[in-house]
Write an enzyme that holds these catalytic residues in place. Structure first.
Site, short mmCIF file in Angstrom:
data_model
loop_
_atom_site.label_atom_id
_atom_site.label_comp_id
_atom_site.label_asym_id
_atom_site.label_seq_id
_atom_site.Cartn_x
_atom_site.Cartn_y
_atom_site.Cartn_z
N HIS A 27 37.94 37.98 41.47
CA HIS A 27 36.62 38.58 41.37
C HIS A 27 36.74 40.00 40.86
CE1 HIS A 27 36.49 41.51 44.72
NE2 HIS A 27 37.31 40.69 45.34
N CYS A 28 35.72 40.46 40.18
CA CYS A 28 35.67 41.85 39.77
C CYS A 28 34.56 42.51 40.57
CB CYS A 28 35.45 41.98 38.27
SG CYS A 28 33.87 41.33 37.70
N VAL A 29 33.98 43.56 40.06
CA VAL A 29 33.05 44.34 40.87
C VAL A 29 31.72 43.64 41.11
CG1 VAL A 29 32.06 45.58 38.90
CG2 VAL A 29 32.14 46.67 41.15
#
Length: 643
Positions: A27-29
């Protein structure tokens, strides 16, 4: 109360084709990034319409489910409900390892490992105090009540390595039962006797500071085992589990899935346990020996300097388990008569008690106050682990104040040549150990040292800020000035946000990413930067620093939640070209440097450098107005959030 994302997580897994269709998940932000075996099995339209999902993007070979700021919670829940544990290519990139300088990283690591056990740790410390009271009133150690209660209190501390194995396994992302197996081996009953209950075979490093008698070998390799064993220790098991996590990760990559469930633990335990006995443990033993020799040398140079240094460093030595270099020397000394080796350390627990009392009176957090009470009681009886690991060490400066107090009291006791008569109890129950029939001043000086530490611990802590450990700051409307109270109640009509970058202004709808361009993440604007310096656009608190440093979030003092996302898909650079200067929880001033990035590194990777600056809680504002200028300097007006 934390929101339950179980239903959402189950639905996401189902509509990306099920867990068997997932090759990799990170996952990213703002988004879950799935790598799927077959994207045609994913129901893109359903997920786009699903409440809790902002939108879906397919790019770079990834099926991206955009969630928003709470994506880490949804990510954790997806792993939980799907049974994905990090095997089979799952890449966990939350960045759990603490950041910062070495000292801060150590404090964050140790505090994080002890936090889950603080309640039980404090309770065990109180029970140890109760046992000390029983002993003081004449209850024999053979009495059933004494034996049972002593086991209830002391057992926790004896087998602390096992509890740390569990918390360390979670921190280092290792299978918990494998970590426990390593811990069990290190504290295995009678293992110390097996290695030390006979004449040594030979002695390594004879005549040196790290002289080590060898009682047994491992296929010819000498086993250096500490006389104190690994019971009650902290660092050896933490380092062992860390090493085991690396070994486990290696075998997870090469062992076929069909036999992974038992073959990976087999090789992990088989390698890590001997490594712990042959390398990790000996290093700790040698370090303890060096500590003992060092302090013996300091005492020969000057007893007062010895008292100052030992009083200041004792709690740190205990944290690292290096105090065992002095304890055997003290026992040998006391067998011959009154001793001085540990005198400077005995009253330091009262500095912790004084500091805790100050913290209890000043903290705004109910949880800290609740934990401080049993920790305070334990400290009075010489059990300082709950105080140190739960309160003062995570707060940093109160812990330093207790070390300063220890240095002052250590100098005082050494100045008057105070001697311990026998090895006795701890805390309040150490007082009888200083009763000298021939010299009443010995006891008086020790009592003065107790009062000195308590007062200094309280007084010095008064001069430091009491930080928040668990909760957000509570409302201070009843304690602040009337002007502050009025300011808290005053409605903020608008908030002006400055530019965090130098560069060309780009309309949000022109950003080459449909999630940002659509306004799904909130209203705002973008900047095509001329250089890689990012500064705070307003005064506030850092709420997000993504591990790869490509995104940072902060909440301004007036409540606007700002997200600065450097470039597009820059999470794929894995931090290359990025450097952060702040951490989550830091308070920042407008214009303060937050991070730096290399524009050329991003461009060389073929990625856009255009950087959105988003008000992620735009729904709480009537509108977000943006600058009409074509270029901006850092600190220039960029946008206004209007209520």
């Amino acid at each position: 109360m934390a929101k339950d994302y179980t239903e959402l997580a189950n639905d996401i897994v189902k509509h990306v084709g099920g867990k068997d269709n997932i090759v990799k998940l990170v996952h990213c932000v703002t988004r879950l990034r799935f790598t799927l075996k077959d994207e045609s099995k994913a129901d893109e339209e359903y997920l786009k319409q699903r409440e809790g999902v902002v939108t879906v993007v397919k790019a770079g070979g990834q099926f991206q489910v955009v969630i928003g700021n709470h994506v880490p919670d949804v990510y954790d829940t997806v792993l939980k409900v799907s049974g994905i544990t990090g095997e089979g290519g799952i890449d966990v990139d939350e960045g759990d390892i603490p950041k910062g300088n070495l000292f801060d990283r150590f404090i964050a690591l140790v505090s994080g490992l002890f936090q889950p056990m603080l309640g039980a740790l404090s309770a065990a410390g109180m029970i140890k105090g109760l046992v000390a009271i029983l002993a003081a009133v004449g209850v024999p150690e053979t009495d059933g009540a004494y034996v049972v209660l002593n086991a209830a209190g002391d057992g926790f501390f004896q087998f602390l390595p096992l509890i740390l194995a569990l918390t360390a396994a979670k921190r280092f992302k290792m299978e918990q039962f494998t970590a426990l197996a390593i811990g069990f081996a290190m504290v295995y009953p009678n293992i110390a006797a097996s290695f030390t209950a006979k004449e040594p075979l030979y002695t390594l490093f004879s005549g040196t500071l790290i002289e080590s008698p060898i009682y047994s070998t491992f296929f010819g390799i000498p086993i250096i085992f500490p006389a104190s064993s690994y019971l009650q220790t902290v660092l050896p098991v933490i380092v062992a589990v860390w090493a085991g996590s690396k070994i486990e990760g290696f075998f997870k990559k090469i062992i076929p899935d069909v036999v992974k469930v038992f073959v990976v633990p087999f090789f992990t335990i088989l390698i890590t346990v001997p490594l712990s006995f042959l390398l990790i443990g000996p290093v700790m033993s040698w370090a303890s020996d060096l500590v003992g020799a060092t302090f013996t040398g300091i005492y020969g140079l000057s007893p007062i300097i010895y008292g100052i240094v030992l009083g200041a460093m004792w709690q740190v030595l205990v944290m690292f388990g290096l105090h065992w270099g002095l304890v055997p020397l003290a026992i040998l000394e006391l067998q011959k008569g009154p001793g001085v080796i540990l005198v400077a350390t005995i009253a330091i627990c009262f500095a912790q008690a004084g500091s805790l009392l100050n913290i209890m009176m000043r903290t705004k957090e109910n949880k800290v106050r609740q934990l401080s009470i049993p920790a305070f009681i334990s400290a009075l009886f010489g059990v300082t682990e709950p105080a140190i690991y739960g309160i003062t060490l995570p707060m940093r400066t109160p812990f330093i104040m207790t070390c300063i107090s220890g240095a002052i009291s250590g100098a005082y006791l050494s100045l008057f040549n105070v001697k311990m008569q026998v090895m006795g109890g701890m805390g309040l129950f150490a007082i009888p150990s200083f009763i000298d029939p021939k010299n009443s001043m010995t006891l008086i000086h020790f009592l003065i040292a107790i009062v000195m530490n308590f007062v200094l611990g309280f007084f010095l802590t008064q001069f430091v800020k009491i930080p928040y450990l668990y909760d957000q700051p509570e409302s201070e409307s009843t304690g602040g000035s009337s002007e502050e109270s009025v300011q808290e109640l005053k409605e903020i009509k608008q908030e002006i946000i400055a530019s965090p970058l130098i560069g060309k202004v780009v309309k949000l709808e022109d950003v080459p990413d449909e999630v940002f361009a659509s306004g799904a993440m909130g209203k705002g604007i973008a900047i095509d930067p001329d250089d890689g310096a990012v500064v705070a656009p307003a005064k506030g608190e850092v709420t997000l620093v993504f591990p790869t440093k490509h995104a940072i979030g902060l909440k301004t003092e007036n409540g606007a939640e700002i997200l600065i996302h450097i470039g597009m898909d820059t999470v794929s650079l894995a931090g290359k070209g990025f450097k952060g200067f702040v951490e989550v929880g830091d308070k920042v001033e407008a214009g303060q440097t937050l991070l730096e990035f290399d524009v050329n590194t991003i461009k060389a990777a073929g990625l856009p450098v255009i950087t959105p600056v988003i008000v992620t809680n735009s729904d709480q504002y009537e509108d977000v107005l943006t600058t009409q200028e074509r270029t901006v300097e850092a600190g220039d007006y960029l946008l206004t959030a209007v209520k």
